[in-house]
Design a protein around this motif. Structure first.
Motif, PDB file in Angstrom:
ATOM      1  N   GLY A  29      -8.129   6.765   2.070  1.00  0.00           N
ATOM      2  CA  GLY A  29      -9.052   5.951   3.137  1.00  0.00           C
ATOM      3  C   GLY A  29      -9.233   6.549   4.294  1.00  0.00           C
ATOM      4  O   GLY A  29      -9.298   8.063   4.446  1.00  0.00           O
ATOM      5  N   LEU A  30      -9.543   6.012   5.277  1.00  0.00           N
ATOM      6  CA  LEU A  30      -9.773   6.532   6.689  1.00  0.00           C
ATOM      7  C   LEU A  30      -8.696   7.402   6.967  1.00  0.00           C
ATOM      8  O   LEU A  30      -8.977   8.231   7.705  1.00  0.00           O
ATOM      9  CB  LEU A  30     -10.113   5.346   7.684  1.00  0.00           C
ATOM     10  N   GLY A  31      -7.488   7.334   6.742  1.00  0.00           N
ATOM     11  CA  GLY A  31      -6.337   8.104   6.963  1.00  0.00           C
ATOM     12  C   GLY A  31      -6.513   9.214   6.634  1.00  0.00           C
ATOM     13  O   GLY A  31      -6.165  10.365   7.540  1.00  0.00           O
ATOM     14  N   ASN A  32      -6.993   9.701   5.641  1.00  0.00           N
ATOM     15  CA  ASN A  32      -7.294  10.981   4.867  1.00  0.00           C
ATOM     16  C   ASN A  32      -8.661  11.709   5.706  1.00  0.00           C
ATOM     17  O   ASN A  32      -8.421  12.881   5.961  1.00  0.00           O
ATOM     18  CB  ASN A  32      -7.646  11.000   3.330  1.00  0.00           C
ATOM     19  N   ILE A  33      -9.612  10.929   5.785  1.00  0.00           N
ATOM     20  CA  ILE A  33     -10.834  11.727   6.063  1.00  0.00           C
ATOM     21  C   ILE A  33     -11.011  11.432   7.781  1.00  0.00           C
ATOM     22  O   ILE A  33     -11.788  12.361   8.473  1.00  0.00           O
ATOM     23  CB  ILE A  33     -11.879  11.030   5.372  1.00  0.00           C
ATOM     24  N   TYR A 112      -7.317  -3.060  13.434  1.00  0.00           N
ATOM     25  CA  TYR A 112      -8.089  -1.747  14.020  1.00  0.00           C
ATOM     26  C   TYR A 112      -8.863  -0.823  12.851  1.00  0.00           C
ATOM     27  O   TYR A 112      -9.825  -0.427  13.125  1.00  0.00           O
ATOM     28  CB  TYR A 112      -7.303  -0.776  15.019  1.00  0.00           C
ATOM     29  N   TYR A 113      -8.105  -0.898  11.548  1.00  0.00           N
ATOM     30  CA  TYR A 113      -8.780  -0.435  10.682  1.00  0.00           C
ATOM     31  C   TYR A 113     -10.248  -0.783  10.238  1.00  0.00           C
ATOM     32  O   TYR A 113     -11.085   0.033   9.994  1.00  0.00           O
ATOM     33  CB  TYR A 113      -8.043  -0.632   9.370  1.00  0.00           C
ATOM     34  N   SER A 114     -10.332  -1.977  10.285  1.00  0.00           N
ATOM     35  CA  SER A 114     -11.645  -2.623  10.073  1.00  0.00           C
ATOM     36  C   SER A 114     -12.706  -2.116  11.131  1.00  0.00           C
ATOM     37  O   SER A 114     -13.786  -1.922  10.958  1.00  0.00           O
ATOM     38  CB  SER A 114     -11.685  -4.223  10.316  1.00  0.00           C
ATOM     39  N   PHE A 234       1.686   6.347   6.780  1.00  0.00           N
ATOM     40  CA  PHE A 234       0.314   5.685   6.855  1.00  0.00           C
ATOM     41  C   PHE A 234      -0.667   6.133   5.536  1.00  0.00           C
ATOM     42  O   PHE A 234      -1.176   5.314   4.834  1.00  0.00           O
ATOM     43  CB  PHE A 234      -0.466   6.066   8.165  1.00  0.00           C
ATOM     44  N   THR A 235      -0.812   7.440   5.309  1.00  0.00           N
ATOM     45  CA  THR A 235      -1.814   8.016   4.398  1.00  0.00           C
ATOM     46  C   THR A 235      -1.279   7.573   2.960  1.00  0.00           C
ATOM     47  O   THR A 235      -2.189   7.229   2.267  1.00  0.00           O
ATOM     48  CB  THR A 235      -2.041   9.450   4.573  1.00  0.00           C
ATOM     49  N   LEU A 236      -0.110   7.343   2.681  1.00  0.00           N
ATOM     50  CA  LEU A 236       0.374   6.855   1.344  1.00  0.00           C
ATOM     51  C   LEU A 236       0.522   5.473   1.305  1.00  0.00           C
ATOM     52  O   LEU A 236       1.245   4.989   0.180  1.00  0.00           O
ATOM     53  CB  LEU A 236       1.678   7.633   0.900  1.00  0.00           C
ATOM     54  N   SER A 237       0.138   4.867   2.243  1.00  0.00           N
ATOM     55  CA  SER A 237       0.430   3.272   2.409  1.00  0.00           C
ATOM     56  C   SER A 237       1.677   2.844   2.292  1.00  0.00           C
ATOM     57  O   SER A 237       1.929   1.897   1.518  1.00  0.00           O
ATOM     58  CB  SER A 237      -0.586   2.697   1.258  1.00  0.00           C
ATOM     59  N   THR A 327     -10.933  -0.301  -0.195  1.00  0.00           N
ATOM     60  CA  THR A 327      -9.811  -0.298  -1.251  1.00  0.00           C
ATOM     61  C   THR A 327      -8.513  -0.117  -0.508  1.00  0.00           C
ATOM     62  O   THR A 327      -7.742  -0.414  -1.024  1.00  0.00           O
ATOM     63  CB  THR A 327      -9.949   0.858  -2.387  1.00  0.00           C
ATOM     64  N   SER A 328      -8.469   0.364   0.612  1.00  0.00           N
ATOM     65  CA  SER A 328      -7.383   0.529   1.510  1.00  0.00           C
ATOM     66  C   SER A 328      -7.051  -0.742   2.159  1.00  0.00           C
ATOM     67  O   SER A 328      -6.156  -1.304   2.128  1.00  0.00           O
ATOM     68  CB  SER A 328      -7.465   1.804   2.437  1.00  0.00           C
ATOM     69  N   ALA A 329      -8.174  -1.351   2.521  1.00  0.00           N
ATOM     70  CA  ALA A 329      -8.005  -2.564   3.548  1.00  0.00           C
ATOM     71  C   ALA A 329      -7.623  -3.746   2.624  1.00  0.00           C
ATOM     72  O   ALA A 329      -6.716  -4.472   3.097  1.00  0.00           O
ATOM     73  CB  ALA A 329      -9.429  -2.989   4.251  1.00  0.00           C
ATOM     74  N   ILE A 330      -7.971  -3.613   1.474  1.00  0.00           N
ATOM     75  CA  ILE A 330      -7.508  -4.714   0.517  1.00  0.00           C
ATOM     76  C   ILE A 330      -6.043  -4.523   0.436  1.00  0.00           C
ATOM     77  O   ILE A 330      -5.343  -5.857   0.540  1.00  0.00           O
ATOM     78  CB  ILE A 330      -8.144  -4.639  -0.973  1.00  0.00           C
ATOM     79  N   SER A 331      -5.578  -3.542   0.282  1.00  0.00           N
ATOM     80  CA  SER A 331      -4.004  -3.545  -0.106  1.00  0.00           C
ATOM     81  C   SER A 331      -3.259  -3.810   1.278  1.00  0.00           C
ATOM     82  O   SER A 331      -2.355  -4.136   1.306  1.00  0.00           O
ATOM     83  CB  SER A 331      -3.412  -2.205  -0.410  1.00  0.00           C
ATOM     84  N   LEU A 332      -4.039  -3.627   2.509  1.00  0.00           N
ATOM     85  CA  LEU A 332      -3.266  -4.099   3.590  1.00  0.00           C
ATOM     86  C   LEU A 332      -2.931  -5.432   3.940  1.00  0.00           C
ATOM     87  O   LEU A 332      -2.017  -5.899   4.518  1.00  0.00           O
ATOM     88  CB  LEU A 332      -4.120  -3.552   4.983  1.00  0.00           C
TER      89      LEU A 332
HETATM   90  N1  PFF Z   1      -3.610   4.764   3.231  1.00  0.00           N
HETATM   91  C1  PFF Z   1      -4.635   4.320   4.037  1.00  0.00           C
HETATM   92  C2  PFF Z   1      -5.388   5.315   4.439  1.00  0.00           C
HETATM   93  O1  PFF Z   1      -4.892   6.650   4.267  1.00  0.00           O
HETATM   94  O2  PFF Z   1      -6.349   5.148   5.063  1.00  0.00           O
HETATM   95  C3  PFF Z   1      -4.270   3.340   4.922  1.00  0.00           C
HETATM   96  C4  PFF Z   1      -3.447   2.130   4.781  1.00  0.00           C
HETATM   97  C5  PFF Z   1      -3.399   1.534   3.638  1.00  0.00           C
HETATM   98  C6  PFF Z   1      -1.859   2.272   5.393  1.00  0.00           C
HETATM   99  C7  PFF Z   1      -2.522   0.559   3.353  1.00  0.00           C
HETATM  100  C8  PFF Z   1      -1.017   1.308   4.932  1.00  0.00           C
HETATM  101  C9  PFF Z   1      -1.196   0.535   3.848  1.00  0.00           C
HETATM  102  F1  PFF Z   1      -0.285  -0.305   3.663  1.00  0.00           F
END
Ligand code: PFF
Length: 453
Positions: A29-33, A112-114, A234-237, A327-332
């Motif tokens: 998600g945003l974490g990577n890019i 903040y992700y949003s 963060f990046t691996l959720s 797809t990341s926001a949903i899991s948050l």
């Molecule tokens: N892993 C997502 C990203 O790298 O953008 C952000 C994230 C999603 C963090 C879900 C934590 C989480 F539980």
């Protein structure tokens, strides 16, 4: 009830692949890019990247396995899963607090992700309008500065992203999501590869690679080690129950170890590709690697403005970035939604709307921290920086630490062996990592960061 009979009231993934896709959707998600390149830039590059990669392998993968395992065994929202497993393993009920901390972390991160996802959304239209064609680095930079100076625009885009997220969550995880991830993720990967080729033409490709991959340890500080570790979570959720809740929908016969390694590798490759795209552009245009959260918005449009078919590729790229953020926001928020459905008998639609409204309000703080409130600081950090630090560098590693302790020390060995069903060697390696390596590493980094030694 035995764990064999337990099923999730929210449903189950149709196949192992569906789980891998959804979890990869959460991780990438945003974490990577967006985040990885700018924090790598701020922390001096190579040495930081190396620490980050070590954290992924030694802490991230074993904790991901632990989290999926707990989720699949409990088959409920993280709060109830932890309560159930604590009872089954003869441990105190306060372990459900781990689930609560995750719910809180997910809410804070999404707020903040949003907002940032809203930036990407607005850049879909900006790129499509041809605004960046032939633009200079200065031009692109000032377009970005003007954009974030407008609280109204940021708020509008944040609102659109939040509403869209709520709609998807309300409809349930499986509907459509599996298919979309299956096609759009590979496409995002292909676009990144195309952009790497562009970066090769800038004449500064090797500078970019040197920055990203040669470790100069004099640039590393205890603070940057904490950031690298926090980013691995963060990046691996990990550390907040997102992967746990996805694990709770996982069929019994899936290999957790293999799935976790596939997810972590895909995530890492995307981040490294993003870095390989961004830094050559940074050096070719005399920009600052440490430019902060605006880094991708100040660099990528230059590439889109110069390359053939840049409008098309750029527009597609931002669309895919928004999609990856979705797809990341949903899991948050899935852990919180699952809990409301289980305990308050709310339907998914109500649950999503309530959480969405609360998150939207919280997001206003981040919106303002880039303009009107940019001088409002605490400990020299803006509201956005504080939220990001608190969640990624403190709450997620802390959550991960407790997950490792529970899975490695407090669960009966028979239970984890039964769930992981791996070879003897695989199990022993996992056990060493989750019992000793991950918890000790997290604790050392924490104690170091707060100045204990
Ligand atoms: N892993 C997502 C990203 O790298 O953008 C952000 C994230 C999603 C963090 C879900 C934590 C989480 F539980």
């Amino acid at each position: 009830m035995t764990t064999e009979q337990r099923t999730s009231i929210h449903g189950q993934w149709s196949t192992r692949m569906a789980f891998i896709l959804a979890a990869t959707g959460s991780a990438v998600g945003l974490g990577n890019i967006w985040k990885f390149p700018y924090i790598a830039g701020e922390n001096g590059g190579g040495a930081f990247v190396l620490v980050y990669l070590c954290c992924i392998a030694a802490i991230g993968v074993p904790i991901m396995m632990a989290e999926v395992m707990l989720g699949r065994r409990g088959r409920q929202s993280p709060i109830n899963t932890m309560a159930t497993l604590a009872t089954e393993e003869g441990r105190p009920q306060f372990w459900s607090l781990l689930g609560w901390m995750g719910v809180l972390a997910g809410f804070l991160i999404l707020s903040y992700y949003s907002v940032i996802a809203g930036w990407a959304l607005s850049y879909v239209f900006r790129t499509a309008s041809g605004m960046f064609v032939g633009a200079t680095a200065d031009g692109v930079g000032s377009i970005f500065s003007q954009f974030i100076a407008s609280a109204e625009s940021l708020l509008a885009w944040h609102t659109i992203f939040m509403v869209a997220t709520m709609i998807i969550v309300a409809r349930g995880v499986q509907h459509g999501l599996e298919k979309a991830v299956r096609y759009l993720m590979p496409l995002l990967f292909i676009l990144l590869v195309i952009l790497v080729f562009y970066s090769m033409t800038t004449g500064y490709f090797s500078e970019g690679l040197v920055f990203l991959f040669t470790a100069d340890f004099s640039k590393i500080t205890t603070g940057s080690i904490l950031i690298a570790m926090g980013h691995a979570f963060f990046t691996l959720s990990l550390g907040m129950g997102a992967i746990m809740v996805y694990g709770s929908y996982l069929p019994k016969d899936t290999s957790i170890a293999k799935a976790s390694m596939i997810i972590a590798s895909a995530d890492t490759v995307v981040a490294l590709l993003a870095g390989m795209v961004i830094f050559p552009i940074v050096f070719a245009n005399g920009l600052e690697p440490g430019a902060g959260p605006g880094l991708i918005f100040k660099t990528l449009p230059i590439a889109f403005g110069q390359m053939d078919a840049g409008v098309l590729i750029g527009t597609l790229f931002f669309i895919l970035l928004v999609f990856a953020a979705w797809t990341s926001a949903i899991s948050l928020i899935e852990p919180a939604v699952a809990w409301l459905v289980e305990n308050k008998s709310m339907n998914r639609i109500y649950a999503s709307v309530w959480i969405g409204i609360a998150t939207w309000f919280m997001g206003i703080g981040t919106v303002l921290s880039f303009n009107i409130g940019s001088n409002v600081k605490w400990l020299d950090k803006t509201f956005f920086d504080l939220l990001d630090n608190l969640t990624a560098n403190i709450m997620l590693p802390l959550g991960g630490l407790f997950i490792a302790i529970f899975a490695g020390w407090l669960m009966r060995e028979q239970s984890s062996r039964d769930e992981l069903a791996s070879t003897e060697k695989g199990y022993v390696i996992w056990q060493i990592l989750v019992r000793y390596v991950s918890p000790v590493a997290v604790m050392i980094v924490f104690l170091n960061a707060i100045g204990v030694f």
